[in-house]
Design a protein around this motif. Structure first.
Motif, mmCIF file in Angstrom:
data_model
loop_
_atom_site.group_PDB
_atom_site.id
_atom_site.type_symbol
_atom_site.label_atom_id
_atom_site.label_comp_id
_atom_site.label_asym_id
_atom_site.label_seq_id
_atom_site.Cartn_x
_atom_site.Cartn_y
_atom_site.Cartn_z
ATOM 1 N N TYR A 137 18.886 -111.226 -14.752
ATOM 2 C CA TYR A 137 20.126 -111.993 -14.782
ATOM 3 C C TYR A 137 20.106 -113.113 -13.747
ATOM 4 O O TYR A 137 20.510 -114.247 -14.016
ATOM 5 C CB TYR A 137 21.317 -111.064 -14.539
ATOM 6 C CG TYR A 137 21.316 -109.836 -15.400
ATOM 7 C CD1 TYR A 137 21.297 -109.932 -16.794
ATOM 8 C CD2 TYR A 137 21.303 -108.566 -14.842
ATOM 9 C CE1 TYR A 137 21.277 -108.795 -17.591
ATOM 10 C CE2 TYR A 137 21.275 -107.427 -15.640
ATOM 11 C CZ TYR A 137 21.264 -107.551 -17.016
ATOM 12 O OH TYR A 137 21.237 -106.433 -17.793
ATOM 13 N N ASN A 138 19.611 -112.794 -12.546
ATOM 14 C CA ASN A 138 19.528 -113.812 -11.494
ATOM 15 C C ASN A 138 18.568 -114.932 -11.887
ATOM 16 O O ASN A 138 18.835 -116.117 -11.641
ATOM 17 C CB ASN A 138 19.075 -113.187 -10.179
ATOM 18 C CG ASN A 138 20.102 -112.239 -9.599
ATOM 19 O OD1 ASN A 138 21.287 -112.332 -9.907
ATOM 20 N ND2 ASN A 138 19.671 -111.318 -8.751
ATOM 21 N N ALA A 139 17.445 -114.555 -12.496
ATOM 22 C CA ALA A 139 16.452 -115.556 -12.904
ATOM 23 C C ALA A 139 17.016 -116.470 -13.989
ATOM 24 O O ALA A 139 16.776 -117.685 -13.977
ATOM 25 C CB ALA A 139 15.186 -114.862 -13.402
ATOM 26 N N ILE A 140 17.777 -115.916 -14.926
ATOM 27 C CA ILE A 140 18.375 -116.725 -15.985
ATOM 28 C C ILE A 140 19.355 -117.737 -15.392
ATOM 29 O O ILE A 140 19.381 -118.906 -15.790
ATOM 30 C CB ILE A 140 19.068 -115.827 -17.025
ATOM 31 C CG1 ILE A 140 18.019 -115.083 -17.858
ATOM 32 C CG2 ILE A 140 19.975 -116.644 -17.949
ATOM 33 C CD1 ILE A 140 18.583 -114.030 -18.783
ATOM 34 N N MET A 141 20.157 -117.309 -14.424
ATOM 35 C CA MET A 141 21.107 -118.225 -13.789
ATOM 36 C C MET A 141 20.379 -119.348 -13.058
ATOM 37 O O MET A 141 20.764 -120.518 -13.154
ATOM 38 C CB MET A 141 22.017 -117.448 -12.835
ATOM 39 C CG MET A 141 23.058 -116.590 -13.537
ATOM 40 S SD MET A 141 24.304 -115.894 -12.424
ATOM 41 C CE MET A 141 23.298 -114.723 -11.512
ATOM 42 N N ILE A 157 10.086 -118.039 -11.735
ATOM 43 C CA ILE A 157 11.379 -117.744 -11.124
ATOM 44 C C ILE A 157 11.624 -116.236 -11.111
ATOM 45 O O ILE A 157 12.064 -115.665 -10.115
ATOM 46 C CB ILE A 157 12.518 -118.457 -11.877
ATOM 47 C CG1 ILE A 157 12.413 -119.972 -11.692
ATOM 48 C CG2 ILE A 157 13.895 -117.977 -11.402
ATOM 49 C CD1 ILE A 157 13.359 -120.766 -12.562
ATOM 50 N N LEU A 158 11.300 -115.575 -12.229
ATOM 51 C CA LEU A 158 11.516 -114.143 -12.334
ATOM 52 C C LEU A 158 10.616 -113.384 -11.357
ATOM 53 O O LEU A 158 11.071 -112.430 -10.695
ATOM 54 C CB LEU A 158 11.233 -113.690 -13.771
ATOM 55 C CG LEU A 158 11.493 -112.226 -14.090
ATOM 56 C CD1 LEU A 158 12.949 -111.855 -13.803
ATOM 57 C CD2 LEU A 158 11.176 -111.948 -15.558
ATOM 58 N N GLU A 159 9.380 -113.807 -11.217
ATOM 59 C CA GLU A 159 8.463 -113.144 -10.281
ATOM 60 C C GLU A 159 9.009 -113.231 -8.844
ATOM 61 O O GLU A 159 8.953 -112.262 -8.092
ATOM 62 C CB GLU A 159 7.090 -113.797 -10.352
ATOM 63 C CG GLU A 159 6.074 -113.145 -9.426
ATOM 64 C CD GLU A 159 4.736 -113.865 -9.432
ATOM 65 O OE1 GLU A 159 3.843 -113.416 -8.685
ATOM 66 O OE2 GLU A 159 4.597 -114.871 -10.154
ATOM 67 N N LYS A 160 9.563 -114.379 -8.486
ATOM 68 C CA LYS A 160 10.147 -114.534 -7.148
ATOM 69 C C LYS A 160 11.327 -113.606 -6.944
ATOM 70 O O LYS A 160 11.543 -113.095 -5.855
ATOM 71 C CB LYS A 160 10.574 -115.991 -6.933
ATOM 72 C CG LYS A 160 9.404 -116.957 -6.798
ATOM 73 C CD LYS A 160 9.896 -118.382 -6.613
ATOM 74 C CE LYS A 160 8.727 -119.356 -6.482
ATOM 75 N NZ LYS A 160 9.188 -120.757 -6.366
#
Length: 294
Positions: A107-111, A288-291
């Motif tokens: 969810y954070n990565a999508i934002m 972004i998701l990996e971070k």
């Protein structure tokens, strides 16, 4: 002018400061103060009750703030749609993820991705491992966040995300909820609740029963909410996908670590996409998701 004044007003209230709002909008404090004073004169109402260097919202100010948020958001959406129409683009990133995922990272990565690419539409779908794989193979999903159940294929980009401990969720009505960790042996008399469509139930039983080692009966739910209702009613336990930032469990449910031979049971998770269809959007989202997981 009213629209710009709305933006200024939102910024002032959000920052609780004329000075910070002025800096945010690259104008002087006197200019933003005059803009709000002109707005109040134009509307014929007092929006802010000023006191020395502080202020509070009047009732009219609270109403205007709420309506301004709605209107400015709507104008932003209109602007984005106009750009899509003008450029004849309607790019979409279709994301799929495992249906027992209980973390916050996706969810954070999508934002964050949407902040960088506001004109890219996001479509989200959940499923079990095989459903997501089939959807990606048939070009119905662009990128899939999934557990590793088979050898990695050279046909796909296999972007490693994290290795996670496995957990189960049980009802607080069950005495198991007092435990800090459980083994497969502890669970053999308790039904295992799996999230699966009807045509994937055999695959899920094969994996959770024969591969992971859950040897009891199986109960099926169509989605995470339904599965947790069954858990809450003490109908069985629910295996979930562990993540670094697990979301809180609902009231009446406890999450417990799964172990085997004294060691945590762990699984690898990847972002997968077709190597022949790789592009900057998929790579950017995976990065972004990996971070987020790190």
């Amino acid at each position: 002018m009213l629209f710009k004044q709305m933006q200024y007003f939102i910024s002032i209230v959000k920052n609780n400061s004329f000075t910070e709002a002025a800096e945010e909008n690259y104008i002087s404090q006197s200019a933003i103060s005059q803009a709000i004073k002109s707005l109040e004169d134009e509307l014929g109402v007092e929006l802010l009750k000023r006191s020395n260097r502080s202020f509070t919202l009047t009732s009219a100010g609270e109403y205007f703030y709420k309506q301004s948020l709605i209107m400015v958001d709507e104008v932003d959406r209109i602007e984005q749609n106009l750009k899509k129409i003008a450029t004849k683009k309607n790019d979409v990133l279709r994301i799929g993820y495992i249906n027992n995922y209980c973390g916050l990272e996706i969810y954070n990565a999508i934002m964050k991705f949407s902040e960088i690419y506001p004109n890219i539409d996001i479509e989200i779908q959940t499923g079990n491992h095989e459903e997501l794989y089939e959807q990606m193979k048939n070009n119905k999903l662009d990128i899939v966040i999934n557990d590793q159940r088979r050898a990695l294929s050279e046909e796909y980009m296999n972007h490693y995300l994290y290795r996670s401990s496995c957990y189960i969720e049980v009802s607080n009505k069950s005495l198991l909820h007092e435990l800090k960790e459980v083994t497969f042996e502890d669970l053999k008399q308790i039904p295992c609740i799996l999230i699966s469509s009807k045509n994937q139930q055999d695959n899920e039983v094969e994996y959770y029963g024969n591969t992971l080692g859950f040897n009891g009966n199986f109960i099926f739910a169509e989605n995470l909410d339904e599965a947790r209702m069954l858990v809450g009613a003490n109908k069985g336990f629910l295996p979930i996908a562990g993540t670094p930032t697990l979301a809180e469990v609902p009231d009446g449910i406890t999450r417990i670590l799964l172990v085997r031979n004294g060691e945590r049971v762990e699984r690898n998770y990847y972002a997968f996409w077709n190597k022949m269809a790789t592009d900057i959007l998929k790579e950017e989202f995976a990065t972004i998701l990996e971070k987020e997981y790190k």
